[in-house]
Design an enzyme around this catalytic site. Sequence first.
Site, PDB file in Angstrom:
ATOM      1  N   GLY C 209       0.830  -1.190   0.000  1.00 39.76           N
ATOM      2  CA  GLY C 209       0.000   0.000   0.000  1.00 39.76           C
ATOM      3  C   GLY C 209       0.868   1.245   0.000  1.00 39.76           C
ATOM      4  CB  CYS C 210       0.184   4.699  -1.107  1.00 38.99           C
ATOM      5  SG  CYS C 210      -1.519   4.839  -0.532  1.00 38.99           S
ATOM      6  CE1 TYR C 211      -1.598   8.071   4.088  1.00 39.56           C
ATOM      7  CE2 TYR C 211      -3.362   6.540   3.613  1.00 39.56           C
ATOM      8  CZ  TYR C 211      -2.930   7.833   3.782  1.00 39.56           C
ATOM      9  OH  TYR C 211      -3.804   8.884   3.658  1.00 39.56           O
TER      10      TYR C 211
END
Lengths: 406, 406, 406, 406
Positions: C209-211
Site C-alpha cells: 500500500g502507499c502509506y
Amino acid sequence: MSAATFSSLCFSRGCFWKDEAKNSPRVMKGSGKVKISSIRGSATLPTKSLQVEDGKTQKSEKQVRIGLLGASGYTGAEIVRLLANHPYFGITLMTADRKAGQSIGSVFPHLISQDLPTMVAVKDADFSNVDAVFCCLPHGTTQEIIKGLPKSLKIVDLSADFRLRDVSEYEEWYGQPHIAPDLQKEAVYGLTEISREDIKNARLVANPGCYPTSIQLPLVPLIQANLIQYRNIIIDAKSGVSGAGRGAKEANLYSEIAEGIYSYGVTRHRHVPEIEQGLTDVASSKVTVSFTPHLMPMIRGMQSTIYVEMAPGVTIDDLYQQLKISYEHEEFVKLLEKGVVPRTHNVRGSNYCLMNVFPDRIPGRAIIISVIDNLVKGASGQALQNLNIMLGFPENTGLLYQPLFP
Amino acid sequence: MSAATFSSLCFSRGCFWKDEAKNSPRVMKGSGKVKISSIRGSATLPTKSLQVEDGKTQKSEKQVRIGLLGASGYTGAEIVRLLANHPYFGITLMTADRKAGQSIGSVFPHLISQDLPTMVAVKDADFSNVDAVFCCLPHGTTQEIIKGLPKSLKIVDLSADFRLRDVSEYEEWYGQPHIAPDLQKEAVYGLTEISREDIKNARLVANPGCYPTSIQLPLVPLIQANLIQYRNIIIDAKSGVSGAGRGAKEANLYSEIAEGIYSYGVTRHRHVPEIEQGLTDVASSKVTVSFTPHLMPMIRGMQSTIYVEMAPGVTIDDLYQQLKISYEHEEFVKLLEKGVVPRTHNVRGSNYCLMNVFPDRIPGRAIIISVIDNLVKGASGQALQNLNIMLGFPENTGLLYQPLFP
Amino acid sequence: MSAATFSSLCFSRGCFWKDEAKNSPRVMKGSGKVKISSIRGSATLPTKSLQVEDGKTQKSEKQVRIGLLGASGYTGAEIVRLLANHPYFGITLMTADRKAGQSIGSVFPHLISQDLPTMVAVKDADFSNVDAVFCCLPHGTTQEIIKGLPKSLKIVDLSADFRLRDVSEYEEWYGQPHIAPDLQKEAVYGLTEISREDIKNARLVANPGCYPTSIQLPLVPLIQANLIQYRNIIIDAKSGVSGAGRGAKEANLYSEIAEGIYSYGVTRHRHVPEIEQGLTDVASSKVTVSFTPHLMPMIRGMQSTIYVEMAPGVTIDDLYQQLKISYEHEEFVKLLEKGVVPRTHNVRGSNYCLMNVFPDRIPGRAIIISVIDNLVKGASGQALQNLNIMLGFPENTGLLYQPLFP
Amino acid sequence: MSAATFSSLCFSRGCFWKDEAKNSPRVMKGSGKVKISSIRGSATLPTKSLQVEDGKTQKSEKQVRIGLLGASGYTGAEIVRLLANHPYFGITLMTADRKAGQSIGSVFPHLISQDLPTMVAVKDADFSNVDAVFCCLPHGTTQEIIKGLPKSLKIVDLSADFRLRDVSEYEEWYGQPHIAPDLQKEAVYGLTEISREDIKNARLVANPGCYPTSIQLPLVPLIQANLIQYRNIIIDAKSGVSGAGRGAKEANLYSEIAEGIYSYGVTRHRHVPEIEQGLTDVASSKVTVSFTPHLMPMIRGMQSTIYVEMAPGVTIDDLYQQLKISYEHEEFVKLLEKGVVPRTHNVRGSNYCLMNVFPDRIPGRAIIISVIDNLVKGASGQALQNLNIMLGFPENTGLLYQPLFP
C-alpha cells in the site's frame, strides 16, 4: 565498438523510446565521428566508445554537449527534466546568475538525482565544452548574451528576443531597441510542425511563445487553405500560472491565484505581434486578431478557444479535413475524433498539442480548441524538438513522455 | 413594543446592516400586522412582539417563515448560510428526499451552529407553517412540486423550469414536455436589476441561471440602447465546478478537475435559450449568440468574457457610459473604473456582479467582462434578493456579505 | 541479429535510460530464447528479431507480454503511462469490466497516443498471449480473479488481498474471509528495497500500500538496527486524493476536497495491519503504531511525518547514518542532506522516495519525514520495479522519469 | 432618540445578528454618552443620534472609531471584511506605508464597495479621531509603533510582539531585544475563551497566533484538569498559506504551493514559545511540546492534530466531558459529537473553532483534532472578538458569519 556512431546508435540499437523515429531526418553514418546530413555546414560532433555494462557508461554515451543558460527558471528546469532521459544530449554547462555556485538539486530539489555541473554566472561560462545551447534567459538580456556566444554553437532561444522579424515591432512591444538585428535575420522561427525544413538548417532558432504555439498550430493550415476569414478571429486563451515564471510577485502568490480567474493584458499582450506575424505570413493580407489571455488557477496547461468565421461555402467538415491532412503524420499534434473536446489535463507534462473544431450556433462560424502544456510544447519541449532536428536526430528523441494524469 | 411592525423595525431601528436600505421598496406601516404595499394581493404576514433580551428572542423576531425545498444541495446550503443573518426570514421547513430525517449539521457540517428543523421528504412537508419558499430542486421535478404547493405561498424557484416563457422551447432543450404551462405564464423572470418592478408583484419568480445572469446584466442595457450589433455576440464563459452541484459524478472528482480546464457543452448548453430569450426581449429581432462554457479548477466563481461588435459610430466610451447609467445606483452591480479588470476573486461569497468594458484590437469591437459568484448572485443570493423584493423588504437585507478574499 | 536476447539487448545496447542498470539482477544470455537466471523455474520468454529501422519495429521489440487487469482505474492508467517507454514490456491484454469494448483513449484521453488492445471484461480475457500480469482490481474481487489465472503467469497484485500473511487478520480488517489462503502463502510482499531477494524468485507479488511504503521504508531499517523504541510510534500521514481512486463519490468531488483538509479513518484505517506486520517482522516483539491519515487538497503525493522515541543513547546522527547505509546505493530511495525537508512536490510523477530525519524539541525524540508519489512508488511504479526484478531486468527499467515540477 | 445609548441600541433593538448576545458583558445605560462598565478607567464614547431613513445614516451610527494599522495585509483586509457589517465599529483611520495614498479598493478590490478613508503612512496618522486600534503590523515594528500611540487608545495587536511575557524569550526567538518591556507587562494575552475576564479590563491585548489558538483551546482545559501528561505532547499542525501573508516570496507562489505539501520550521517555529507558555501556565511544571507545522495547498484553514498520553486512569470519555464542560456555552468553540471529525472546510471564513477527541490505537493515548480559519479565529476574528469585549459589546457582535462552503 569504437566505431559506433550516432546513427548506428540511434537506428540499430533501440536506444530511444518506442516510435521515436517518426519524422526523423535521416542521418549519415560515419566512423568515429558523426556527420549529420541535415546540419548546415560541417557540424561534426565527437562520439565516444560505448561501454554499457553499467549506468555510468550510459551517461558517457551522451555526445552532444548542452549548455543551459538560465537554468534556475521553470523552463530551464523543464529542459533538465526532459534531457534526463535523452540518449544523446548531456548537459555540460549550466548558468544562473543569482544561483551561481549552487547545484541543480539545491535550486530545484526535484532534480536532485541528476548529476549535473554546478551553476555559474553567465559571464563566467566556458563554452569550449559546449556544442549547443538552450537559452532560457529573459528578453532583452538574451540578445546581448547570444550576441557574444561562439558562432559554432547551435542555439535554441526560448525568449521573445528573436521571434519578431521586424525589429521595429520588437521595439514597439518590448519598449527597447533590438541590439542584435543581424542575428534576428539569421534566426529561424521554430514552430516545429510548420517550419521543420527551415529548422533543419538553422543555427539560431527562436522558440515560439506558448500562446502563439497553441494558436498558430490550428490556424496556420486553415488560413493557408483559405478556409477561414481573416477578419474577426477572436482568441480567448487560458493559461496556467507557471507561464509567469518563478519570480516572486504578489500577483502570483498561491493566495492570489487559487480559486479564481481573471483576464490580463486585455488589450495588449506581447504575444499578439508574434501571433499576427505567423498568421499574416500565410495570409494574403495583414491579419489582426482579438486576443484575450486569462490566468487560470493551475500550474501548467494552456487552452486557446478560437472563434472564427468560415470562408463562404466552407463547412466544419472542411476545417476538420484540412487539420487532419496537416497533422495526421505528426507525432505531437493530434486532431481528436469529431466531437471530442481537448482538455489540458490530457497533455500535462507532455509535448502533445491536442485540437479539434466545432460548429458554432451562429451559422458560418466555427470554434477551434487547442491545448498544450505551456512548459513543454509551449516552451522546453518544443525547444528540444527543435534541437533534435537541428542536430539531425529523430525529433521525438527524449520527448515521448506520456501526459501525467490524474 | 407589541405594535412593532416590519416597517418600523426595518426603517427606524438600524436592525439591518449598514446601507441595506438602498433601492428598497417602500413598505407601509400597519399595526400588529404588516401590510407590504408592494405585494400583490393581500399578503399580510403575522408579526410577533419583540423581546430582545437574549439571542433566543432575536430568533423569534424572524417573522417570515421560509420553506427550503431541496436543502441538501449547494444552493440550498447557500440559502441557509445567507439567512443565518437575515433579520426577518426564518427557516421553518426543510426538505431533502434522500436526507430525510437528518439535521442540517449532519448534511452540511459547516452549518452545525444553525438551529433548524430536521429535513423531511418533500411529500411529507407541512406548508401550513410557511410563508414563502425557496425551491432548490432539479428541473423536471420542480414543476411537479411547485404545481402542488398552496397558492398563498411566495415562491422563488432556482431551477430552470420556469425560466423559458415558450414551453415548446423548454421541451426542446430539456427533452420533456412542460407539465405546468399555466404556472409558467404566471412566473416572472427574476433578473433583479432588470425586472425589479415585475418581481415586486410576483408570486412565482424564476430565478435566472448563473451564466444568464452574468451575461444579461451587461448585455441587456447595451442592446436596449442599440449600442451593439445583434450578430456575432461571442461569449466565452468560465465557471467554477460548484455549479455542477453535489451529485457524485466521476467528471467532477477532485482528481479530474484540479489543475486543468476544458470546454463543455460546446455547441449546446441549456443556458443558451435563456440567454437568447433575455437578449431578444430588448432587441428588435431574434438574437443568436455563440456561447462556450468552460469548467475551471475552482469551486465558486464565474466569468463571462463577451466579444461584441459595436453599432456604427459607437465607441467604447459610449458602452461604458451606458453601463454606468444603468447601474450607478445599484447595490450589487458595479461597473469598475476604466481599465480595471473584474476578477472572480473579488466577488467570492458575495452577491456582487463586477463588470467592465474594454476596447478590442480589432476596430469596432469591444470586450465585456463580468464576474459573479455562481452560487450567490448566480443562484441563492439573487433568489434572496428577489424574495426580499417580493415581500417588501429592502432588497439588500441579509445580503451585505463582503467577498471572502484571500 | 536473430540471436538477440533480453540480456544482450539490455546490457549491450544502451536501449534503456541512463543509469537504468543500477541494482540489476544479472541475466544469462541464451540464444533465440531468453533465460533469466533470477526467475524461479523456467520462465523462458520468446524474443523476436530486432529491426529498428523505424518506430513500429521498436514496438515489436517488447517481448514481455503484459496483461493489465483493471485498466480503467488510476493505477491502471499509471501502469500504461510507465510502460509507454519501457523497452521490453508491451501490453497485450487490458481488462475493465465496466468499460469493456472501449479503447484506452476513450477511458483515459491522456493516453490517446498509445496503440493498445481494446478493453475486455475480465471474464472474457484470453491469457494465452500474456506472460505477466499487473492486477489493479479492488480487494475481494482480486483473490477470485488471481485464483483463476494460469499458474505460468508472473503476477504483481496492487490490491490489498495478498499483503497480510495472516488471513484471519485479513478477515478482521476487510470484513470477509480470505478465499485464496494458499495463494497467500505463496505471495511475496513487494516492498522492493526491503524484500528484493525474495521478489526475484516470486511468482505472485503483493504490492505494498502507499502509506505502508512511505512508512516502512524509513522505519524498517531503524527498528531492525534497534535504534528506535517500538512504543509510541506516531504516524501522521497525509495523502493526495487520487489514492481514493476514480469511483464517483460525493466525498471526493472537487468542491468537497479543494481548499480544505481532514483526517479520516482516525482510529481504524486498513493500512494499519500492513504497517504493523512490516515493522513487527523486524522487531523483537509486536509493534503497535498510532496512524492517522489526512486527506490533502492535491491529486498526487503522500507524506508520512513519523514521531519516534530513540532507544537509550541513540542520537539523531545514528538514525541518519543508518538510513544512509541502508539506502545509499538505492536508485529510488534518497536520504536528503541533513536539514533538508522532503517535499511531495519533488517526487510527483516519479518513483522516488525522499526521506530525512530531524531532532525533536523533546529530548530523546526524533521526527522522520518521508514522501512519495502515491500512484508511483506507492502503487504502479513500485509494481513495475517489482516485475522488472521478477523477470530479471534492471529494476529501474522504464522508471527513470524525473519528477514533474512545477 | 438622542438619548439612545450603546446598551439600549444593543439590547432593545435587535440590531445585531441573531444570538449575538451570548456571553455578553453587561453594559450600563447612560444618557447621551455610553459608559461601559467593563472598560477599565473611563472610556466614555460619543454616541450620535440615529436617523435610519437611508444607508448613509446607518453608517453614522457606528460610534466606535477604529484605526487599522497595516491595512494592506491579509489580516488587515479581514478586519475590514468583518467590520463591514459591525453595527458599532467604523473605520476612521487606515495606515499602510507602502500603499499610502491608495484606497482600500485599489489595494483590495474585493472591498471596493467599502467607503473608507484613504491609506496613510503610519507616521502621518492622526489618532485624534480614533477610539481603538487593530494593529496588523510586522513584529519588531509593532513595538515601536504601539509605544508611540496615545495611551487613551484601546489596542488589539495581531503581531507576536506582546505575546511572550518573558522578554528574554522574545529576544531569543525573534533575534532582537524587546524595546517596550513596560507595555509587555500591561499586555493581556487574548485567547478569548481562556482569558475573557482579563481581556475585559485590558487596554492592550496581544492577539494569539493562529497555531497557538488552535492548540491551546483544546489543551489548556485538559492540562488544567490534569487529564493528560505533560510529556510527549506531539502536535502535527497543518496550515493554509495565507498565514504567510501577502509578501512576494518565491516559496509562496502558486506554482510552488499548489498540489504539494511540506513541513517547515521542523525544529524551531516561532509559535513554540507561545504554545509552551500557555500550556505551562496551567500546568504544574514546564511543558515542552513537539510541534511540526506543515504548509498545505489551500488559502485558509488550519488543523492541529495533537497526540497525547492520558494521565493514569483517564479515559477518552473523560477528555470529551472536560471539553464539553469547558465549551458548551461558548459561541465560537464547538466540541463535535463523538466520532465526528472536524474539517477545515467547515470553518472557512468564520470565527469558529471545531474540535474533537479520539481514542488512539496505542492504549492510554488520545488524538485531539481542532480546526480554525487561520485568518479569522486565528487572527482578525479573534481580534474583533477581543475588542468587542474590551469595549463592552457582546463578543459575537459582527462575527456571526457562517462558514463559506463549498
